[in-house]
Motif scaffolding. Sequence first.
Motif, PDB file in Angstrom:
ATOM      1  N   ALA A 200      28.838  37.987  42.940  1.00 32.24           N
ATOM      2  CA  ALA A 200      29.765  37.723  41.831  1.00 32.24           C
ATOM      3  C   ALA A 200      28.987  37.299  40.593  1.00 32.24           C
ATOM      4  O   ALA A 200      29.266  37.759  39.478  1.00 32.24           O
ATOM      5  CB  ALA A 200      30.772  36.655  42.223  1.00 32.24           C
ATOM      6  N   LYS A 201      28.011  36.461  40.781  1.00 24.78           N
ATOM      7  CA  LYS A 201      27.183  35.998  39.659  1.00 24.78           C
ATOM      8  C   LYS A 201      26.410  37.164  39.059  1.00 24.78           C
ATOM      9  O   LYS A 201      26.339  37.316  37.842  1.00 24.78           O
ATOM     10  CB  LYS A 201      26.226  34.903  40.123  1.00 24.78           C
TER      11      LYS A 201
ATOM     12  N   ASP B  71      32.956  35.054  36.810  1.00 30.41           N
ATOM     13  CA  ASP B  71      33.067  33.612  36.987  1.00 30.41           C
ATOM     14  C   ASP B  71      34.030  33.390  38.148  1.00 30.41           C
ATOM     15  O   ASP B  71      35.255  33.372  37.977  1.00 30.41           O
ATOM     16  CB  ASP B  71      33.577  32.945  35.720  1.00 30.41           C
ATOM     17  N   ALA B  72      33.472  33.274  39.321  1.00 27.49           N
ATOM     18  CA  ALA B  72      34.274  33.172  40.535  1.00 27.49           C
ATOM     19  C   ALA B  72      35.237  31.994  40.490  1.00 27.49           C
ATOM     20  O   ALA B  72      36.382  32.120  40.937  1.00 27.49           O
ATOM     21  CB  ALA B  72      33.365  33.062  41.751  1.00 27.49           C
ATOM     22  N   HIS B  73      34.807  30.876  39.955  1.00 30.17           N
ATOM     23  CA  HIS B  73      35.678  29.697  39.920  1.00 30.17           C
ATOM     24  C   HIS B  73      36.915  29.941  39.054  1.00 30.17           C
ATOM     25  O   HIS B  73      38.020  29.572  39.433  1.00 30.17           O
ATOM     26  CB  HIS B  73      34.906  28.472  39.434  1.00 30.17           C
TER      27      HIS B  73
ATOM     28  N   THR C  58      28.481  36.625  48.899  1.00 31.00           N
ATOM     29  CA  THR C  58      29.606  36.853  47.996  1.00 31.00           C
ATOM     30  C   THR C  58      29.405  36.188  46.642  1.00 31.00           C
ATOM     31  O   THR C  58      29.559  36.808  45.597  1.00 31.00           O
ATOM     32  CB  THR C  58      30.919  36.359  48.631  1.00 31.00           C
ATOM     33  N   TRP C  59      29.075  34.897  46.625  1.00 36.52           N
ATOM     34  CA  TRP C  59      28.908  34.172  45.358  1.00 36.52           C
ATOM     35  C   TRP C  59      27.752  34.740  44.552  1.00 36.52           C
ATOM     36  O   TRP C  59      27.856  34.878  43.329  1.00 36.52           O
ATOM     37  CB  TRP C  59      28.691  32.684  45.603  1.00 36.52           C
TER      38      TRP C  59
END
Length: 55
Positions: A10-11, A16-18, A6-7
């Motif tokens: 997203a990247k 920007d997941a955060h 997942t991360w």
Amino acid sequence: MAPPDTWARAKTAGLDAHVLLSTHDSYSFSDGIGDLVRTGLTLAYVHDIRAVLID
């Protein structure tokens, strides 16, 4: 549910997941990586409800 990649996805998608998750924008996050679940109408016994506001 979040698969192990997942991360990374997203990247790769430039998200920007955060920031998205800290602002409670899980819709944009999930849609951006292709994991958004769109249920639509179920036509179940309890019936779907549609509300229309006319101003």
